[in-house]
Structure formats: structure tokens, C-alpha cells
Write an enzyme that holds these catalytic residues in place. Structure first.
Site, short mmCIF file in Angstrom:
data_model
loop_
_atom_site.label_atom_id
_atom_site.label_comp_id
_atom_site.label_asym_id
_atom_site.label_seq_id
_atom_site.Cartn_x
_atom_site.Cartn_y
_atom_site.Cartn_z
N ARG A 1 39.53 39.89 10.78
CA ARG A 1 39.81 39.44 11.06
C ARG A 1 41.51 38.34 12.00
O ARG A 1 41.40 37.43 12.74
CB ARG A 1 38.76 37.65 10.78
N LYS B 1 31.61 51.06 -3.74
CA LYS B 1 31.02 50.32 -4.83
C LYS B 1 31.52 48.79 -4.82
O LYS B 1 32.63 49.09 -4.60
CB LYS B 1 30.75 50.75 -6.23
N ASP C 1 32.70 57.21 -4.82
CA ASP C 1 33.87 56.85 -6.23
C ASP C 1 34.47 57.06 -7.02
O ASP C 1 34.90 58.19 -6.95
CB ASP C 1 31.86 57.02 -7.33
N HIS C 2 35.60 56.57 -6.89
CA HIS C 2 36.66 57.04 -6.99
C HIS C 2 37.37 58.52 -8.27
O HIS C 2 38.40 58.74 -8.73
CB HIS C 2 37.99 55.93 -7.33
N LYS D 1 39.49 62.11 -9.66
CA LYS D 1 40.71 61.99 -10.45
C LYS D 1 40.34 63.91 -10.17
O LYS D 1 39.42 64.35 -10.49
CB LYS D 1 39.91 61.43 -11.18
N GLU E 1 40.38 50.24 -21.20
CA GLU E 1 40.82 49.75 -19.84
C GLU E 1 41.79 48.31 -21.15
O GLU E 1 41.31 47.47 -22.01
CB GLU E 1 40.46 48.55 -18.99
N ASP F 1 29.16 47.37 -13.26
CA ASP F 1 30.96 47.71 -12.32
C ASP F 1 31.36 49.13 -13.19
O ASP F 1 31.92 49.61 -11.75
CB ASP F 1 31.70 46.15 -13.21
N HIS G 1 30.93 55.16 -12.21
CA HIS G 1 31.64 55.97 -13.21
C HIS G 1 31.04 56.63 -14.18
O HIS G 1 31.32 58.15 -14.10
CB HIS G 1 33.30 55.14 -13.75
N LYS H 1 36.78 46.24 -21.02
CA LYS H 1 37.89 45.68 -20.27
C LYS H 1 38.46 45.14 -22.05
O LYS H 1 38.09 44.66 -23.39
CB LYS H 1 37.89 44.31 -19.88
C1 BG6 Z 1 36.74 50.28 -10.83
C2 BG6 Z 1 35.86 48.61 -11.60
O1 BG6 Z 1 35.55 50.65 -9.77
O2 BG6 Z 1 37.56 50.65 -11.48
C3 BG6 Z 1 37.21 47.95 -12.31
O3 BG6 Z 1 35.70 47.76 -10.38
C4 BG6 Z 1 37.74 49.22 -13.07
O4 BG6 Z 1 36.84 47.51 -13.08
C5 BG6 Z 1 38.58 50.04 -11.90
O5 BG6 Z 1 38.82 48.22 -13.87
C6 BG6 Z 1 38.64 51.27 -13.20
O6 BG6 Z 1 39.64 51.98 -12.67
P1 BG6 Z 1 41.08 53.38 -13.06
O7 BG6 Z 1 40.99 54.46 -12.40
O8 BG6 Z 1 41.71 52.40 -13.66
O9 BG6 Z 1 40.21 54.15 -14.27
#
Ligand code: BG6
Length: 489
Positions: free
Chosen positions: A51, A149, A178-179, A183, A217, A236, A241, A339
Site C-alpha cells: 500500500r 500458510k 509449505d517451505h 528443504k 526450535e 503453526d 510441516h 519453541k
Molecule cells: C514457520 C512457523 O512455518 O516455520 C514458525 O510459522 C517456525 O513458527 C518456522 O519458526 C520454522 O521454520 P524453519 O525453516 O526455521 O525450521
């Protein structure tokens, strides 16, 4: 890692939320690396939009700073960076009013070039942007839309969102990211399973005792307070994942790497997951929330202090999942994610059955079941734990050792970030590593009853000290079955 880079045909890449966090940390650096590796053909263009009223020059400066901050200094090639920045331009657009969408149309011009719209914005704008793209006739047959997501917060909202986007785009134009699937090591799971003859005959309930999937994490809330407190770890991390990892471990061999062949098999796994209802939830699930403790050698606050108000949101989940099909009947899949845990580690442990009978006497020591450990991050690699004779005289003593394959040692060079692979797959139109609509919805179908069980039974979160492996109930969850979590250090 060495690989042959195949250039892609020219494309236009539009980033909604162009000056946002995802664009800064992931998308612009990923696109820069693809430039540096000469993957673009002319005339490829990248258009930032948001914006804010910015000039092309402002956006280029933003991108330069993003790349300087998030790309390793040694990987910056000033010439390539200059060429990259020259591809960038900016158009201000507002999805709530539609202002600026005609300017975007003018900037894109009347071409049939590949056009990717990447929605790096808050999910509540997904539907509005998609609709505005349609209303302003920006969607060409060669267009794609990319969404991150969370796709909804339960089955009903995911369906509603999929409906809105599905009215504007065909399913083969929708890329749900979904990243984790981007990987390297996650893709390697498919190579390990389907490019080796060794494992497949063992990959079933006759030979495997159980599977563990850990995504731990050390970070806390970071600056995602509003989103995270409404979501929690189940939505989340587990809905996407963790379930995707479970699918890759558990799916049948697809007929090919074709997107639908792979996704059909993953879908069958999701549909075979045994529902966890209100009666099962106390036995099969654990929710935790971190309290003050220590992380990375220093004291850290608890979740509630970070948040600034009381909250029941879970920052840790452990689940005993079961897959009701022939291959996996009776093989628990223990999932845990959280976390502020003791260390950052994502790994999959396949524990095989113990030997049926030992011919060794007690002096030989314990015989441990074989384990295959696939380390997704950090220190990516694969370890196969086996028993051997301890070398030297003194009788037959047995010892467990691991056959190690470390990616860093075996492959020189940089491991590309997941987004590099995924943005190029969008351009290529390859959906293998993206979630299909029915997969996302099937995942919610399994998650919703757990969430409901937690809400209706007031399944309270259990505190755990930051810097540990989560609440003691998580240890009890697996130890009740006579098993232990793999020491992930
Ligand atoms: C994200 C979550 O999809 O993945 C985060 O929303 C998380 O909470 C993250 O920290 C973890 O990704 P990676 O690639 O650091 O393992």
C-alpha cells in the site's frame, strides 16, 4: 551443493507485501541467488507491491538492504546484484479498495509471459487480492498465485479460503507453500526411500517398531505475537510441516514424481490417520507452554511475560499418531515440536524392531534396535545405527555405532534455502512440492478434533522451563509405551 542450473523462461514475479518481512528475509534473497546462478532469462521482471507509496528506486534500495542483511557477504557479487536490482520495479496497490490494480495491469502489459503473484501478506488479504486480480483482468492462462500458510485456522475456514481462490484460479495455478517441502533434506527423504532398494522391503509394520518426528526450535515468540498467540503450535507446525514430514515417511511409492502422483499418495496417508477424539486426547497428546528459563547461554522470559498477558496458547505439542492401513497398523508415529527447547534440531527417527532372539551371552552387553536417523537441520545428514563387535580381545562385547553421512562433508558448497527451489518451481509450474487443496483440508480434518478436544475438556497447557525438552508429560507419553525419545543433540 553442485547441481546443473537450467535457466527458466522469462517471467514476471509480483510480490504482494513486497516490503514486508517474508519478502525481506526470504524472497528477495532467494531471487538474488537465482540471478547469481544465472537462472533468469531476459526479460524477467520482479515487481514489488504494497500500500505504501514508494518509487522504483525506494524499492530497489529496500531490496539491496535486504540482500546485504540476509545473504552471506561472500556471496554478494556486485555486478549480479546490479543486474538483479535493475529487474525490480514497484507499484502501489491496495487490495481492500482495488486502487492501483490498474497500474499493476499497465506495468505488466499485455503479454502471455509466465506471471506469478506471490502473496507475502497477512492471510486475511488472500481472498481480497485474489478477487481484485480477477476483477482487474490480471489473471492470464499463464498466471500462478502463491499463498503461504496458514491456510485457514480450521477445516471450515480453509475450505472457505480455498473456495474464494478457487473461483479465481484453477487448481493447477494455485501454489500453496509449505517451505519444509523445499528443504534439501526433506526432498532427500524421497531420494532415500525411492532411489534405494535397501529400505523399501523394511519399510512397514513387520520391521519398524515406531517412528519419531521432532522439530525443535530454540527461538521464542519472535515478533509474531498476534499471529502466534491465536494459532499455537498445533496449527503453526503440526497441521502443515509435521504432517507433511509424516506423509513423506509413510506414503506408498508414487507411480512417478509427477505432482498429482505424489500428492495422491500423501493424501491417502492423511486420510488414514486415526482420529484423536476427546477420549484419546489426554493419552495421546500433550500441550506445553514455556516458562522463564535459559536459552543460548542466557536467561529468557516465559511465553506469558513475552506476550504481556495471560494466555493458554501452546508453544509445544507432542502427539502419538497412528495410521490405520496395512503398512503401518500398530506402528506409532510420535511427533513433537516446540519453541524454546534445548536445541534447534529437526529429525526423523525410524526405529526398527529388535532382533527376535539373541545368541550372545549377557557379557556381550545390551543389543539396541537399529535406527535410521534423518537429520533435517542443522548438520543435515543420515545416520544408520547398527551393532558391531567392540574391537579387541576380551570376548564378544557388542557396541552400537552409527554409519554417518553428513551432507556438509559429502558435498562442497552452499545448501540453497528452501525458497530458492520453491520460487523456481512456481515459475516452472511444478506443483510436486506444493500442497493440493484436498491435502490441506484432510490435514485440518485430523487437526480439528484434537483442537476441539483440547478446548472442550479444558486440556490445560503444561509449563516447561525454557531450554529443556518440553513438559515431563511428553516424556511420559512415549515412555508409557516402553520407548524413549531419541537424544537429539
Ligand atoms: C514457520 C512457523 O512455518 O516455520 C514458525 O510459522 C517456525 O513458527 C518456522 O519458526 C520454522 O521454520 P524453519 O525453516 O526455521 O525450521
Amino acid at each position: 551443493m553442485t547441481s546443473q542450473i537450467i535457466p527458466v523462461e522469462p517471467f514476471d514475479f509480483v510480490i504482494f507485501g513486497g516490503t514486508g518481512d517474508l519478502s525481506e528475509r526470504k524472497l528477495l534473497p532467494a531471487l538474488y541467488y537465482r540471478q547469481r546462478d544465472h537462472q533468469f532469462s531476459e526479460p524477467t521482471r520482479i515487481i514489488g507491491t504494497s500500500r505504501a507509496k514508494l518509487s522504483d528506486e525506494d524499492f530497489r534500495n529496500f531490496a539491496r538492504e535486504a540482500i546485504m542483511a540476509h545473504v552471506k557477504a561472500g556471496d554478494i557479487d556486485e555486478r549480479e546484484l546490479g543486474t538483479f536490482l535493475a529487474r525490480l520495479s514497484y507499484v502501489a496497490a491496495d487490495a481492500t479498495t482495488g486502487a492501483g490494480f490498474d497500474d499493476l495491469k499497465a506495468a505488466l502489459g499485455d503479454t502471455d509471459r509466465i506471471r506469478a503473484f506471490y502473496l507475502a501478506v497477512s492471510p486475511n488479504l488472500f481472498g481480497q487480492i485474489s478477487d481484485k486480480l480477477k476483477q482487474h483482468a490480471l489473471i492470464t492462462p499463464n498466471s500462478r498465485i502463491v499463498v503461504e500458510k496458514p491456510i485457514g485456522r480450521d477445516l471450515a475456514s480453509a475450505r472457505a479460503l480455498n473456495d474464494v481462490i478457487g473461483d479465481d484460479f484453477q487448481e493447477n495455478q494455485i501454489f500453496r507453500i509449505d517451505h519444509y517441502l523445499g528443504k534439501e533434506t526433506v526432498q532427500n527423504l524421497m531420494a532415500l526411500r525411492f532411489a534405494n532398494a535397501l529400505y523399501e522391503p523394511l519399510w512397514n509394520s513387520a520391521q519398524i517398531d515406531h517412528v519419531q518426528i521432532t522439530v525443535a526450535e530454540t527461538v521464542g515468540l519472535e515478533d509474531r505475537v498476534t499471529y502466534y498467540d491465536k494459532a499455537g503450535a498445533l496449527r503453526d507446525m503440526v497441521q502443515n510441516h509435521m504432517l507433511q514430514l509424516l506423509c513423506l515417511v509413510a506414503m506408498e511409492v508414487p507411480s512417478s514424481m509427477d505432482a498429482d502422483a505424489v500428492r495422491d499418495e500423501k493424501l491417502k496417508v492423511l486420510r488414514a490417520l486415526k482420529r484423536i477424539n476427546g477420549n484419546d486426547a489426554p493419552k495421546q497428546t500433550v500441550r506445553g507452554q514455556y516458562r522463564a528459563g535459559a536459552s543460548a547461554g542466557g536467561p529468557v522470559k516465559g511465553y506469558i511475560e513475552e506476550l504481556g498477558h495471560a494466555s493458554d496458547t501452546e508453544t509445544f505439542v507432542a502427539i502419538k499418531a497412528e495410521i490405520a492401513n496395512w503398512r503401518w497398523a500398530g506402528v506409532p508415529f510420535y511427533l513433537r515440536t516446540g519453541k524454546r527447547l534445548a536445541s534447534r534440531v529437526s529429525e526423523i527417527v525410524i526405529e526398527f524392531k529388535p532382533i527376535p532372539h539373541s545368541i550372545f551371552d549377557d557379557g556381550a552387553g545390551p543389543i539396541f534396535a537399529n535406527q535410521l536417523v534423518i537429520r533435517l537441520q542443522p548438520d543435515e545428514g543420515v545416520k544408520q545405527y547398527i551393532m558391531i563387535k567392540d574391537p579387541g580381545p576380551g570376548g564378544m562385547r557388542l557396541r552400537q555405532i552409527s554409519l554417518d553421512m553428513s551432507f556438509a562433508q559429502s558435498f562442497a558448497g552452499r545448501a540453497p534455502d528452501a525458497y530458492e527451489r520453491l520460487v523456481m518451481d512456481v515459475v516452472r509450474g511444478n506443483q510436486t512440492l506444493f500442497m493440493r487443496r484436498d491435502e490441506v483440508e484432510a490435514a485440518w480434518q485430523w487437526i480439528d478434533p484434537i483442537q476441539q478436544a483440547w478446548e472442550s475438556a479444558r486440556h490445560e497447557v503444561q509449563g516447561y522451563t525454557a531450554g529443556t525438552w518440553g513438559p515431563s508429560a511428553s516424556i511420559a507419553l512415549i515412555e508409557r509405551d516402553g520407548r524413549t525419545w531419541h537424544e537429539s543433540n
